[in-house]
Motif scaffolding. Structure first.
Motif: not given
Length: 147
Positions: A84, A134-139, A141-142, A147
Protein backbone atom coordinates in the motif's frame (compact mmCIF):
# COMPACT_ATOMS: atom_id res chain seq x y z
CA UNK A 1 -9.85 27.67 20.79
CA UNK A 2 -6.09 28.23 20.99
CA UNK A 3 -5.52 24.96 19.16
CA UNK A 4 -7.79 26.00 16.28
CA UNK A 5 -6.20 29.45 16.09
CA UNK A 6 -2.72 27.86 15.99
CA UNK A 7 -3.80 25.53 13.18
CA UNK A 8 -5.20 28.52 11.28
CA UNK A 9 -1.97 30.52 11.65
CA UNK A 10 0.21 27.55 10.67
CA UNK A 11 -2.01 26.84 7.64
CA UNK A 12 -1.85 30.48 6.56
CA UNK A 13 1.96 30.48 6.83
CA UNK A 14 2.19 27.25 4.84
CA UNK A 15 -0.25 28.49 2.19
CA UNK A 16 1.58 31.81 1.90
CA UNK A 17 4.87 29.97 1.45
CA UNK A 18 3.41 27.75 -1.26
CA UNK A 19 1.88 30.76 -3.03
CA UNK A 20 4.97 32.99 -2.74
CA UNK A 21 7.28 30.25 -4.00
CA UNK A 22 5.04 29.66 -7.02
CA UNK A 23 4.44 26.02 -6.11
CA UNK A 24 0.66 26.50 -6.34
CA UNK A 25 1.13 27.16 -10.06
CA UNK A 26 0.92 23.78 -11.82
CA UNK A 27 2.89 25.04 -14.83
CA UNK A 28 5.87 25.86 -12.62
CA UNK A 29 5.76 22.42 -11.03
CA UNK A 30 5.40 20.66 -14.38
CA UNK A 31 8.43 22.58 -15.67
CA UNK A 32 10.45 20.99 -12.87
CA UNK A 33 9.58 17.57 -14.26
CA UNK A 34 10.39 18.61 -17.85
CA UNK A 35 14.13 17.91 -17.62
CA UNK A 36 14.56 17.69 -21.41
CA UNK A 37 12.60 20.88 -22.12
CA UNK A 38 11.95 24.02 -20.10
CA UNK A 39 13.37 22.66 -16.85
CA UNK A 40 12.89 24.90 -13.80
CA UNK A 41 14.97 23.76 -10.78
CA UNK A 42 13.25 26.13 -8.32
CA UNK A 43 11.07 23.32 -6.88
CA UNK A 44 14.23 21.57 -5.67
CA UNK A 45 15.28 24.71 -3.81
CA UNK A 46 11.83 25.13 -2.25
CA UNK A 47 11.81 21.48 -1.12
CA UNK A 48 15.40 21.71 0.13
CA UNK A 49 14.58 24.82 2.14
CA UNK A 50 11.52 23.10 3.61
CA UNK A 51 13.62 20.08 4.61
CA UNK A 52 16.18 22.28 6.38
CA UNK A 53 13.48 24.17 8.30
CA UNK A 54 11.71 20.91 9.19
CA UNK A 55 14.91 19.22 10.38
CA UNK A 56 15.76 22.18 12.62
CA UNK A 57 12.18 22.35 13.92
CA UNK A 58 12.02 18.64 14.71
CA UNK A 59 15.33 18.86 16.55
CA UNK A 60 13.87 21.36 19.01
CA UNK A 61 10.26 20.13 19.14
CA UNK A 62 11.05 16.46 19.76
CA UNK A 63 13.17 17.36 22.80
CA UNK A 64 9.94 18.30 24.57
CA UNK A 65 8.10 15.69 26.62
CA UNK A 66 4.84 16.39 24.79
CA UNK A 67 3.48 18.72 22.14
CA UNK A 68 1.88 21.98 23.23
CA UNK A 69 -1.70 20.98 22.35
CA UNK A 70 -1.70 17.21 22.96
CA UNK A 71 -0.67 14.62 25.52
CA UNK A 72 1.91 12.90 23.30
CA UNK A 73 3.57 13.02 19.90
CA UNK A 74 1.87 10.96 17.21
CA UNK A 75 4.86 9.71 15.24
CA UNK A 76 4.82 6.76 12.84
CA UNK A 77 5.98 3.51 14.39
CA UNK A 78 6.09 1.31 11.28
CA UNK A 79 9.35 1.24 9.36
CA UNK A 80 8.51 -1.40 6.75
CA UNK A 81 7.84 -0.67 3.10
CA UNK A 82 4.69 -2.49 2.05
CA UNK A 83 2.53 -2.71 -1.05
CA UNK A 84 0.00 0.00 0.00
CA UNK A 85 2.85 2.45 0.69
CA UNK A 86 4.42 1.80 -2.71
CA UNK A 87 1.09 1.94 -4.54
CA UNK A 88 0.06 5.16 -2.79
CA UNK A 89 3.43 6.75 -3.53
CA UNK A 90 3.16 5.77 -7.19
CA UNK A 91 -0.37 7.15 -7.52
CA UNK A 92 0.69 10.38 -5.77
CA UNK A 93 3.70 10.80 -8.06
CA UNK A 94 1.76 10.03 -11.22
CA UNK A 95 -1.00 12.45 -10.26
CA UNK A 96 1.51 15.16 -9.40
CA UNK A 97 3.36 14.64 -12.67
CA UNK A 98 0.18 14.73 -14.76
CA UNK A 99 -1.56 17.68 -13.09
CA UNK A 100 1.22 19.71 -11.50
CA UNK A 101 -0.75 19.72 -8.24
CA UNK A 102 -0.01 17.94 -5.00
CA UNK A 103 -2.42 18.26 -2.05
CA UNK A 104 -0.17 20.79 -0.32
CA UNK A 105 -0.11 23.03 -3.37
CA UNK A 106 -3.68 22.49 -4.51
CA UNK A 107 -5.36 23.87 -1.39
CA UNK A 108 -3.62 27.28 -1.61
CA UNK A 109 -4.26 27.23 -5.37
CA UNK A 110 -7.99 27.21 -4.63
CA UNK A 111 -7.62 30.60 -2.97
CA UNK A 112 -5.48 31.91 -5.83
CA UNK A 113 -8.25 31.23 -8.32
CA UNK A 114 -6.79 28.30 -10.27
CA UNK A 115 -9.93 26.62 -11.64
CA UNK A 116 -8.03 23.39 -12.29
CA UNK A 117 -7.38 23.16 -8.54
CA UNK A 118 -11.11 22.67 -7.91
CA UNK A 119 -11.17 19.72 -10.30
CA UNK A 120 -8.02 18.30 -8.69
CA UNK A 121 -9.25 18.67 -5.11
CA UNK A 122 -12.66 17.20 -5.99
CA UNK A 123 -10.98 14.27 -7.72
CA UNK A 124 -8.60 13.83 -4.80
CA UNK A 125 -11.49 13.68 -2.31
CA UNK A 126 -13.32 11.17 -4.54
CA UNK A 127 -10.15 9.08 -4.85
CA UNK A 128 -9.66 9.05 -1.08
CA UNK A 129 -13.29 7.97 -0.59
CA UNK A 130 -12.96 5.20 -3.20
CA UNK A 131 -9.70 3.96 -1.69
CA UNK A 132 -11.27 3.82 1.78
CA UNK A 133 -14.29 1.99 0.41
CA UNK A 134 -12.05 -0.51 -1.42
CA UNK A 135 -9.95 -1.06 1.71
CA UNK A 136 -13.06 -1.57 3.84
CA UNK A 137 -14.50 -4.00 1.27
CA UNK A 138 -11.28 -6.02 1.08
CA UNK A 139 -10.99 -6.16 4.89
CA UNK A 140 -14.60 -7.33 5.19
CA UNK A 141 -14.05 -10.04 2.57
CA UNK A 142 -10.87 -11.18 4.30
CA UNK A 143 -12.79 -11.43 7.56
CA UNK A 144 -15.45 -13.53 5.80
CA UNK A 145 -18.22 -10.96 6.18
CA UNK A 146 -20.74 -10.17 3.47
CA UNK A 147 -20.32 -6.74 1.96
Amino acid sequence: MTRIFSALVIGLIFGAGIALSGMANPAKVLNFFDVAGSWDPSLAFVMGGALVVTAIGYTFVLKRKAPVFDRLFHLPTRRDIDRPLLAGSAVFGIGWGITGFCPGGAIPALGLGYSDAWVFVGSMVAGIALARLARHTMAARAAGKAV
